[in-house]
Design an enzyme around this catalytic site. Structure first.
Site, mmCIF file in Angstrom:
data_model
loop_
_atom_site.group_PDB
_atom_site.id
_atom_site.type_symbol
_atom_site.label_atom_id
_atom_site.label_comp_id
_atom_site.label_asym_id
_atom_site.label_seq_id
_atom_site.Cartn_x
_atom_site.Cartn_y
_atom_site.Cartn_z
ATOM 1 N N HIS A 39 -3.463 -5.303 -0.124
ATOM 2 C CA HIS A 39 -2.955 -5.944 1.099
ATOM 3 C C HIS A 39 -3.213 -7.447 1.041
ATOM 4 C CE1 HIS A 39 -2.120 -2.534 3.974
ATOM 5 N NE2 HIS A 39 -2.787 -1.889 3.029
ATOM 6 N N CYS B 232 0.841 -1.201 0.000
ATOM 7 C CA CYS B 232 0.000 0.000 0.000
ATOM 8 C C CYS B 232 0.881 1.258 0.000
ATOM 9 C CB CYS B 232 -0.963 -0.038 1.180
ATOM 10 S SG CYS B 232 -2.340 1.130 1.043
ATOM 11 N N GLU C 261 -2.010 -9.744 2.840
ATOM 12 C CA GLU C 261 -2.081 -10.324 4.194
ATOM 13 C C GLU C 261 -3.478 -10.213 4.795
ATOM 14 O OE1 GLU C 261 -1.764 -6.030 5.144
ATOM 15 O OE2 GLU C 261 -0.949 -7.345 3.596
#
Length: 423
Positions: A251, A130, A253
């Site tokens: 993202h 990001c 994750e």
């Protein structure tokens, strides 16, 4: 076992994000980042967003990898000379819509840009998520959209527009991206792609993004509106060899199914897996370069010889510094050092530097001794000649050289003044 943990554990630096809790600043890093870094075998080292830390980054050495993620907008003065044509009313509207992101944090900018440039200089593995991807692009001379909605989406046809942030469905929001074939991202997600398609759905938490991609990078994914959603440096990507320079706008994750820890795609954690693989490989290379072999233990005879050579160079240093003559005993002691230099025709750079520091004339100690002997002989001959001269002759000789010295000083002074005037 070695007590130096930096030799054992690969270290990944992560800069915290500042927030306010109970009227106090709190620095934090998202748990998913930390869990994945630890899970794949590295240790996260959190760099606090504290004033002055950008001047203390040397204290975090050794650095085996850097992961930069989430945070406020990067100061536009770092990549744009103007405000990209946005009106004051538009800028105020952007600040109102994205109040949590538009407060510029110059200290965080300084810390993260310094780390990004350090990684680029040393080829330290770097992954930007990001904001971290935007920092990487800016560090390499790229630019950003200060607001995707105002600068990009409004210029796209209705069917190509993308909502890049949805405050009403923050974690659940997804949008489509096209993965570029033959890139690391394509390799990670290829098993999840439908036949004949190169699309995946990604999350999105941003209102800024890459505008002009820095020249060294290659895109890995595009949104329907054309926004670059991932990029990497193909010349600095080989995790097995410790190379990894990459930025992802989304993202991975946090791409998890509702109320579950299960990832949307099996390829989601691969960015962290390959990043840590590169970190571990980089650490091994760094340890090989910096490790110093222990000197072999000498037997008593060799130790005595070593001490003689060390004393020889110590005497050479004193003579070199003092510039005076030496006694016959010192001359014989110097021979050990001269023999060592003459027998070692291929000295290492470290040896040469050390010998220079000791004041020894590397490789020509023999000629140094010869010059000393010649000066002694000339002085001895001069004393013998003058010893046979009368007082009157010696007085005339002294007067002659005194006059010559004065004349030499005057001529030298005129020449120096002439050079200075010419300059």
């Amino acid at each position: 076992m070695s007590s130096d943990l930096s030799v054992i554990l690969p270290r990944v630096l992560i800069v915290s994000r500042r927030s306010v809790r109970k009227n106090k600043f709190v620095d934090f890093v998202g748990e998913y980042h930390l869990d994945l870094i630890v899970g794949y075998g590295a240790v996260p080292v959190i760099v606090p967003r504290v004033s002055g830390v950008h001047m203390l980054l040397d204290s975090f050495e050794p650095i085996h990898g850097v992961l930069l993620c989430e945070g406020e907008d990067i100061d536009p003065s770092l990549y744009e000379q103007d405000t990209s044509g946005l009106s004051q009313e538009e800028l105020e509207e952007i600040r109102r819509l994205h109040a949590s992101d538009t407060a510029i944090d110059t200290e965080k900018d300084s810390i993260e840009l310094s780390l990004a440039k350090l990684c680029l200089e040393r080829n330290i593995p770097y992954m930007g998520i990001c904001r971290g991807s935007q920092v990487l692009n800016v560090a390499c001379g790229g630019t950003l959209y200060q607001d995707i909605g105002k600068e990009l989406s409004n210029k796209c046809p209705e069917n190509q527009r993308v909502m890049h942030i949805n405050y009403d469905d923050y974690d659940g929001h997804r949008h489509e991206v096209k993965v570029v074939e033959n890139t690391p991202l394509h390799h990670w997600f290829k098993d999840s792609l439908e036949e004949g398609k190169i699309d995946i759905l990604v999350n999105s938490y941003h209102h800024q993004g890459v505008k002009r991609l820095a020249q060294r990078f290659v895109p890995m994914a595009f949104g329907p509106d054309g926004l670059i959603e991932g990029f990497y440096d193909p010349d600095a990507y080989n995790p097995e060899e410790g190379k990894f320079i990459m930025g992802l706008q989304f993202h991975p994750e946090r791409m998890r199914k509702p109320d579950s820890e299960e990832f949307d795609y099996p390829g989601c954690p691969f960015a962290y897996k390959e990043f840590v693989k590169a970190v571990i490989a980089y650490q091994k290379k760094l340890n090989c370069l910096t490790s110093v072999q222990k000197p072999p233990k000498l037997n008593q005879e060799m130790e005595n010889k070593r001490k003689i050579i060390v004393r020889s160079f110590s005497l050479a240093k004193n003579l070199y510094n003092a510039g005076r003559g030496m006694s016959s005993t010192k001359e014989s002691e110097l021979e050990a050092g001269a023999e060592f230099l003459e027998s070692n025709t291929a000295l290492t750079v470290q040896q040469e530097n050390r010998l220079k520091q000791m004041g020894a004339t590397v490789r020509n100690a023999g000629s140094y001794l010869e010059r000393l002997k010649m000066n002694e002989e000339r002085e001895k001959m001069a004393r013998n000649v003058m010893g046979k001269m009368s007082v009157e002759q010696l007085s005339e000789l002294l007067s002659f050289y005194h006059n010559m010295g004065q004349i030499c000083s005057e001529v030298l002074e005129r020449k120096i003044h002439g050079l200075v005037n010419d300059l």
